[in-house]
Design a protein around this motif. Sequence first.
Motif, PDB file in Angstrom:
ATOM      1  N   THR A   7       0.832  -1.203   0.000  1.00 24.66           N
ATOM      2  CA  THR A   7       0.000   0.000   0.000  1.00 24.66           C
ATOM      3  C   THR A   7       0.867   1.254   0.000  1.00 24.66           C
ATOM      4  OG1 THR A   7      -1.714  -1.197   1.196  1.00 24.66           O
ATOM      5  CG2 THR A   7      -1.844   1.202   1.225  1.00 24.66           C
ATOM      6  N   PHE A   8       1.923   1.246   0.813  1.00 25.98           N
ATOM      7  CA  PHE A   8       2.850   2.373   0.844  1.00 25.98           C
ATOM      8  C   PHE A   8       3.496   2.579  -0.523  1.00 25.98           C
ATOM      9  CE2 PHE A   8       7.301   3.715   1.336  1.00 25.98           C
ATOM     10  CZ  PHE A   8       7.090   5.002   1.792  1.00 25.98           C
ATOM     11  N   MET A   9       3.902   1.486  -1.169  1.00 26.31           N
ATOM     12  CA  MET A   9       4.557   1.616  -2.467  1.00 26.31           C
ATOM     13  C   MET A   9       3.601   2.073  -3.550  1.00 26.31           C
ATOM     14  SD  MET A   9       7.645   1.355  -1.946  1.00 26.31           S
ATOM     15  CE  MET A   9       8.055   1.600  -3.658  1.00 26.31           C
ATOM     16  N   VAL A  10       2.317   1.748  -3.436  1.00 22.60           N
ATOM     17  CA  VAL A  10       1.325   2.281  -4.378  1.00 22.60           C
ATOM     18  C   VAL A  10       1.285   3.801  -4.261  1.00 22.60           C
ATOM     19  CG1 VAL A  10      -1.145   2.461  -4.857  1.00 22.60           C
ATOM     20  CG2 VAL A  10      -0.108   0.227  -4.573  1.00 22.60           C
ATOM     21  N   ALA A  11       1.254   4.302  -3.027  1.00 21.21           N
ATOM     22  CA  ALA A  11       1.222   5.754  -2.817  1.00 21.21           C
ATOM     23  C   ALA A  11       2.476   6.420  -3.382  1.00 21.21           C
ATOM     24  CB  ALA A  11       1.076   6.069  -1.329  1.00 21.21           C
ATOM     25  N   VAL A  12       3.631   5.825  -3.121  1.00 21.77           N
ATOM     26  CA  VAL A  12       4.895   6.407  -3.598  1.00 21.77           C
ATOM     27  C   VAL A  12       4.959   6.377  -5.126  1.00 21.77           C
ATOM     28  CG1 VAL A  12       7.399   6.056  -3.636  1.00 21.77           C
ATOM     29  CG2 VAL A  12       6.150   5.895  -1.485  1.00 21.77           C
ATOM     30  N   THR A  13       4.607   5.261  -5.714  1.00 23.31           N
ATOM     31  CA  THR A  13       4.711   5.114  -7.166  1.00 23.31           C
ATOM     32  C   THR A  13       3.748   6.038  -7.906  1.00 23.31           C
ATOM     33  OG1 THR A  13       5.364   2.815  -6.865  1.00 23.31           O
ATOM     34  CG2 THR A  13       4.597   3.454  -9.054  1.00 23.31           C
ATOM     35  N   VAL A  14       2.500   6.080  -7.457  1.00 27.27           N
ATOM     36  CA  VAL A  14       1.519   6.952  -8.109  1.00 27.27           C
ATOM     37  C   VAL A  14       1.928   8.417  -7.947  1.00 27.27           C
ATOM     38  CG1 VAL A  14      -0.881   7.743  -8.027  1.00 27.27           C
ATOM     39  CG2 VAL A  14      -0.373   5.304  -7.950  1.00 27.27           C
ATOM     40  N   SER A  15       2.379   8.782  -6.753  1.00 24.97           N
ATOM     41  CA  SER A  15       2.819  10.159  -6.528  1.00 24.97           C
ATOM     42  C   SER A  15       3.989  10.523  -7.430  1.00 24.97           C
ATOM     43  CB  SER A  15       3.214  10.356  -5.064  1.00 24.97           C
ATOM     44  OG  SER A  15       2.113  10.167  -4.229  1.00 24.97           O
ATOM     45  N   TYR A  16       4.941   9.605  -7.552  1.00 26.75           N
ATOM     46  CA  TYR A  16       6.102   9.885  -8.398  1.00 26.75           C
ATOM     47  C   TYR A  16       5.703  10.048  -9.861  1.00 26.75           C
ATOM     48  CZ  TYR A  16      10.434   9.525 -10.915  1.00 26.75           C
ATOM     49  OH  TYR A  16      11.474   9.777 -11.772  1.00 26.75           O
ATOM     50  N   ILE A  17       4.891   9.140 -10.358  1.00 27.09           N
ATOM     51  CA  ILE A  17       4.492   9.216 -11.767  1.00 27.09           C
ATOM     52  C   ILE A  17       3.753  10.517 -12.056  1.00 27.09           C
ATOM     53  CG2 ILE A  17       2.977   8.174 -13.511  1.00 27.09           C
ATOM     54  CD1 ILE A  17       3.756   5.440 -12.309  1.00 27.09           C
ATOM     55  N   LEU A  18       2.938  10.957 -11.129  1.00 25.70           N
ATOM     56  CA  LEU A  18       2.194  12.198 -11.341  1.00 25.70           C
ATOM     57  C   LEU A  18       3.066  13.442 -11.211  1.00 25.70           C
ATOM     58  CD1 LEU A  18      -1.094  11.336  -9.432  1.00 25.70           C
ATOM     59  CD2 LEU A  18      -0.723  11.372 -11.893  1.00 25.70           C
ATOM     60  N   GLN A  19       4.142  13.366 -10.418  1.00 26.68           N
ATOM     61  CA  GLN A  19       4.961  14.541 -10.137  1.00 26.68           C
ATOM     62  C   GLN A  19       6.212  14.636 -11.008  1.00 26.68           C
ATOM     63  OE1 GLN A  19       6.061  14.727  -6.044  1.00 26.68           O
ATOM     64  NE2 GLN A  19       7.338  16.518  -6.285  1.00 26.68           N
TER      65      GLN A  19
END
Length: 68
Positions: A7-19
Amino acid sequence: MAALPATFMVAVTVSYILQAPEGFRLAAGVSSIIGLVAAVACMALFIVRVYLPAKGALTDTPLEVVKH
């Protein structure tokens, strides 16, 4: 329980791709919020699919009952 790190890695990955510059180049605040929402949605989907039994699902009963 591997669901918490996932779950933590989903948040990190989605945030990175968007930013990221090679991604969608959104603002950091917006991408972090969307990443957290995506992580919560994935965790909720996991809990519903794994821990809550489906309506009408078979439990520990055999598929056939053969009486001799």
